[in-house]
Design a protein around this motif. Structure first.
Motif, short mmCIF file in Angstrom:
data_model
loop_
_atom_site.label_atom_id
_atom_site.label_comp_id
_atom_site.label_asym_id
_atom_site.label_seq_id
_atom_site.Cartn_x
_atom_site.Cartn_y
_atom_site.Cartn_z
N ALA A 109 0.85 -1.34 -0.09
CA ALA A 109 0.15 -0.02 -0.14
C ALA A 109 0.81 1.35 -0.11
N ALA A 110 0.28 2.47 -0.19
CA ALA A 110 0.50 3.62 0.23
C ALA A 110 -0.03 4.08 1.34
N LEU A 111 0.69 4.76 2.40
CA LEU A 111 0.12 4.94 3.48
C LEU A 111 0.90 6.38 4.14
N SER A 112 0.37 6.75 5.20
CA SER A 112 1.16 7.89 5.84
C SER A 112 0.84 7.70 7.51
N ASN A 113 1.41 8.30 8.23
CA ASN A 113 0.92 8.27 9.74
C ASN A 113 0.20 9.74 10.03
N ALA A 114 0.20 10.60 8.89
CA ALA A 114 -0.25 11.97 9.02
C ALA A 114 -1.73 11.80 8.63
N ARG A 118 -5.44 8.18 8.20
CA ARG A 118 -6.66 7.88 7.32
C ARG A 118 -6.21 7.51 5.80
N PHE A 119 -4.89 7.95 5.43
CA PHE A 119 -4.45 7.83 4.24
C PHE A 119 -3.80 6.40 4.41
N LEU A 120 -4.42 5.36 3.47
CA LEU A 120 -3.93 3.91 3.18
C LEU A 120 -4.56 3.36 2.17
N VAL A 121 -3.74 3.39 0.99
CA VAL A 121 -4.62 2.88 -0.34
C VAL A 121 -3.58 1.80 -0.83
N ARG A 122 -4.51 0.48 -1.15
CA ARG A 122 -3.79 -0.77 -1.50
C ARG A 122 -3.66 -0.50 -3.05
N HIS A 123 -2.34 -0.96 -3.37
CA HIS A 123 -1.94 -0.61 -5.06
C HIS A 123 -2.04 -1.93 -5.69
N PHE A 137 -4.76 13.14 -3.45
CA PHE A 137 -3.91 11.78 -3.01
C PHE A 137 -4.04 10.83 -4.03
N ASP A 138 -3.88 11.19 -5.32
CA ASP A 138 -3.93 10.22 -6.12
C ASP A 138 -2.26 10.22 -6.51
N PHE A 139 -1.99 8.81 -6.80
CA PHE A 139 -0.38 8.63 -7.09
C PHE A 139 -0.15 7.59 -7.95
N LEU A 140 1.14 7.54 -8.38
CA LEU A 140 1.55 6.73 -9.66
C LEU A 140 2.60 5.63 -8.96
N VAL A 141 2.74 4.56 -9.32
CA VAL A 141 3.32 3.64 -8.59
C VAL A 141 4.20 2.73 -9.59
N HIS A 151 -6.36 6.27 -8.04
CA HIS A 151 -7.32 7.17 -7.69
C HIS A 151 -8.22 6.61 -6.51
N GLY A 152 -8.05 7.10 -5.37
CA GLY A 152 -9.00 6.63 -4.24
C GLY A 152 -8.59 5.01 -3.86
N GLN A 153 -9.59 4.47 -3.19
CA GLN A 153 -9.35 3.05 -2.66
C GLN A 153 -9.57 2.06 -3.91
N ASN A 154 -10.26 2.40 -4.95
CA ASN A 154 -10.66 1.11 -5.92
C ASN A 154 -10.43 1.43 -7.40
N THR A 155 -10.02 2.69 -7.50
CA THR A 155 -9.76 3.12 -9.05
C THR A 155 -8.07 3.08 -9.15
N THR A 156 -7.82 2.00 -10.11
CA THR A 156 -6.32 1.98 -10.57
C THR A 156 -6.55 1.74 -11.96
N LEU A 157 -5.09 2.16 -12.48
CA LEU A 157 -5.11 2.00 -14.14
C LEU A 157 -3.87 1.32 -14.17
N GLU A 158 -3.68 0.30 -14.92
CA GLU A 158 -2.14 -0.15 -15.07
C GLU A 158 -1.64 0.49 -16.43
N LEU A 159 -0.31 0.75 -16.75
CA LEU A 159 -0.32 1.50 -17.99
C LEU A 159 1.23 0.53 -18.27
N PRO A 160 1.37 -0.18 -19.26
CA PRO A 160 2.65 -0.72 -19.54
C PRO A 160 3.58 0.11 -20.16
#
Length: 719
Positions: A109-114, A118-123, A137-141, A151-160
């Motif tokens: 996941a991506a997470l923070s103690n700040a 509440r910010f903990l998103v599984r990727h 709080f969107d991010f690229l992995v 994007h958010g808890q359930n929205t992901t998009l994989e890009l080769p």
């Protein structure tokens, strides 16, 4: 560092010392930004760990990511971070700072103690390796050759992508992600569109500026338009090192990490170079980030270096060098060498003698005398008396009247040149023989200032007695320093047969004439003995010593077959300028004083490229209207706080304008700032690019203190 040398020079309306009145300008000491390094090596139990990234959050916490987990700065070391116990149990692959708070990337996941945690998103990418936070709080992995936009808890998009990914970053101005992968720069929008926008071989890293996108390559730096991604110009190669591994804009500077240190490019294009152990734990820079309190964090292979930038005045800088000198360089009152058995480890240091203990002590003593004259500090006066007594004993400890030893020490503690040590009348002590002209120049320089400045008549008389005794020794012995064996020392020679044997192009002919006339004038001025004046005019009229003094300095050059004329002797510059102080001040008459002024000016003109404040201020003492005050203050400001002789290399830099080999050994068109070149005393070549003492020798603060306090004494520098 190459900073602007513009400073505040103010016209004096009234008052001040003689030089300030005549020159019409002074420097009013205002705070400037002083940089210095705090080095934090990797703890010994973590030897071999691979450093990856450094960041600091809004609370001033500094964390380093390594292949052995997160590390923190603790008591001067990088050690495992255990502040948050749950993090210690996670496999942290990357981390960054978002809105001033740490955000961590794990295998899950991506997470923070700040934000209350509440910010903990599984990727859903167990091989995740890199993270870039977006606008909110969107991010690229990045994982392998693919990236995942979350994007958010359930929205992901994989890009080769198809290439291994070097770096991810987010452009907040244009609200898109940028990604380096192989030889391609990709743009990824917040809705998942990706496009290859630029291609170039050997791309290593990228850095975002307000008006440009910088690409670091193995051959230099590229500048792209941040919108069109068009290359604006050719590759920039005039850099200290062209293999760029990281680019980080911080404030109004852009910082570059390389395998040969770090450098910052200022808004005006000037470069500040931070390399060697003066600045960094090691030169293999991995990452650079903004640190707490305006500092800059430079992560290297074996630790972290924190470059601090703090307001400081020249006076505060003098206090630093005074503490350094008093704590580690005073031996029997001498200004002594401090040598470490382990590089940079001050706990392993010891005080040792040097051949020029008398000269180095005279330069420290003169600085303290000027300090006392300018401030009436009781502490400075005590320092003066302590060092004066050490120098006084140099003459008292030898059996030859008026012959100063090079040094003295307790018997049984000599580790080198034992044959040069002679027993004193007190069997507990020994003294070093073969005294040179360097020592005598130092004695006359310091004793004359002492006799003018100290408040107590009895102490002043002791200085005059020493001036008389040394001068009497030289005159009695036919212009030689005669050692314990009844023979002249190698370098204590001012006899006409010796001096005039040299062609006019050999500097010793001019220098030795300057020295002996300065000695005689000083002795005559303070003792009133006509013999010294008569002997000086004998040297003028029968042996051409005034003509020797007036030899234009630009005539000095290589003379085939003469060992002393193979290259410019920078130690001779030091001996000449210290002698000029006495030569000009104690001239027998005004006609001679004007001749001396011309000779001094000629020497000063050829030394101007070095920007040496000591030479400039001694020349200022002649009443010069132009003495390079701006350049002098620049040098004092750029002087490093760390005086350890670290090994430094500049000859491989691509940003310097090198000159062809020459007699004066001027290697570059402009002198490097003192904090970028090898450490040396005033007798060193300011244009030496490479060198050092392996970190085992610390220089004393007199290198700064003498010119600074001379400037204060002359009214050139005002608090």
């Amino acid at each position: 560092m190459k900073k602007s040398i513009a400073i505040q020079c103010i016209v004096l309306v009234a008052g001040g010392f003689l030089i300030a009145k005549e020159a019409g300008i002074v420097y009013h000491d205002q705070p400037f930004i002083q940089d210095y390094s705090e080095k934090v090596p990797l703890a010994r139990e973590l030897d071999g760990a691979r450093m990856m990234k450094v960041r600091a959050d809004r609370n001033g916490r500094i964390l380093v990511l390594s292949d052995k987990g997160l590390l923190q700065v603790h008591e001067g070391w990088l050690k495992p971070d255990r502040l948050h116990r749950p993090l210690a149990d996670m496999q942290i692959r990357d981390f960054d700072v978002h809105q001033g708070q740490f955000v961590y990337l794990t295998d899950e996941a991506a997470l923070s103690n700040a934000w209350a945690g509440r910010f903990l998103v599984r990727h859903k990418r167990p091989d995740a390796a890199q993270l870039a936070m977006g606008a909110e709080f969107d991010f690229l992995v990045a994982a392998g050759e693919r990236v995942t936009l979350v994007h958010g808890q359930n929205t992901t998009l994989e890009l080769p992508i198809g290439d291994s990914i070097n770096q991810l970053t987010f452009d907040p101005s244009r609200r898109h992600f940028l990604m380096l992968a192989g030889s391609t720069l990709w743009r990824v929008t917040s809705d998942g569109d990706k496009a290859a926008v630029f291609r170039h071989e050997k791309m290593n890293c990228l850095g975002l500026m307000d008006d440009a996108l910088l690409i670091g390559t193995s051959d230099g730096c590229l500048r792209l338009d941040p919108v069109s991604f068009e290359q604006r110009s050719g590759i920039e190669t005039k850099l200290p090192c062209t293999e760029i591994r990281s680019i980080t804009p911080i404030g109004d500077k852009t910082w570059f990490g390389t395998p040969r240190g770090a450098f910052a490019v200022n808004a005006d294009g000037a470069i500040d170079y931070y390399a060697s152990k003066r600045w960094l734990v090691d030169d293999g820079v991995v990452d650079i980030a903004a640190g707490p309190g305006g500092s800059v964090l430079v992560l290297s292979q074996t630790g972290l270096s924190i470059i601090h930038f703090e307001p400081m005045t020249l006076a505060q800088k003098a206090e630093h060098f005074d503490r350094l000198t008093r704590q580690r360089h005073i031996r029997y009152g001498f200004n002594s060498a401090f040598v470490m058995s382990e590089p940079g480890e001050k706990s392993t240091g010891t005080l040792i003698d040097e051949d020029n203990d008398g000269l180095w002590t005279s330069m420290y003593l003169a600085g303290e005398l000027f300090r006392y004259a300018a401030t009436r500090s009781d502490e400075a006066l005590r320092n003066c008396y302590e060092s004066f007594e050490a120098m006084e004993r140099l003459t008292e400890i030898t059996p030859m009247a008026g012959f100063p030893a090079r040094s003295f020490d307790r018997a049984g503690y000599q580790v080198a040149d034992k044959s040069r040590w002679q027993p004193a009348s007190d069997a507990h002590w020994v003294w070093k023989a073969t005294t040179s002209s360097d020592e005598i120049v130092g004695h006359f320089f310091a004793y004359a200032i002492f006799a003018e400045i100290v408040p107590d008549r009895a102490w002043r008389d002791r200085a005059v007695t020493l001036i008389d005794a040394i001068m009497d020794h030289i005159v009695r012995n036919d212009w030689y320093l005669v050692d314990y064996d009844g023979k002249p020392t190698l370098w204590g020679r001012w006899h006409p047969e010796y001096v005039n044997q040299f062609p006019r192009q050999v500097g010793d002919r001019r220098l030795n004439s300057v020295e002996i006339i300065a000695f005689l004038q000083t002795a005559w001025h303070f003792t009133g003995k006509d013999l010294y004046r008569e002997k000086a005019f004998e040297l003028f009229e029968k042996h051409g010593y005034l003509d020797n003094i007036m030899i234009p300095i630009w005539e000095i050059g290589h003379v085939p077959g003469v060992d002393l004329a193979t290259e410019w002797n920078h130690s001779d510059d030091e001996l000449a300028f210290l002698s000029y102080w006495n030569l000009y001040r104690y001239a027998f008459n005004e006609e001679l004083r004007e001749r001396y002024r011309q000779a001094i000016e000629g020497h000063w003109q050829i030394e101007r490229p070095e920007r040496n404040p000591l030479w400039n201020f001694i020349y200022a003492d002649t009443g010069a209207e132009q003495f390079d005050l701006v350049e002098s203050i620049w040098t004092l400001k750029q002087f490093p706080l760390d005086l350890i002789g670290w090994d430094i290399r500049n000859s491989s830099r691509s940003d310097l304008a090198f000159l062809e080999p020459n007699f004066r050994q001027q290697s570059t068109a402009e002198v490097l700032p003192p904090d970028e070149r090898p450490m040396s005393k005033h007798n060193g070549n300011a244009f030496r690019l490479d060198g050092g003492a392996g970190g085992r020798y610390e220089f004393s603060g007199d290198v700064y203190l003498l010119p600074y306090w001379m400037g204060r004494y002359l009214g050139i520098i005002r608090p």
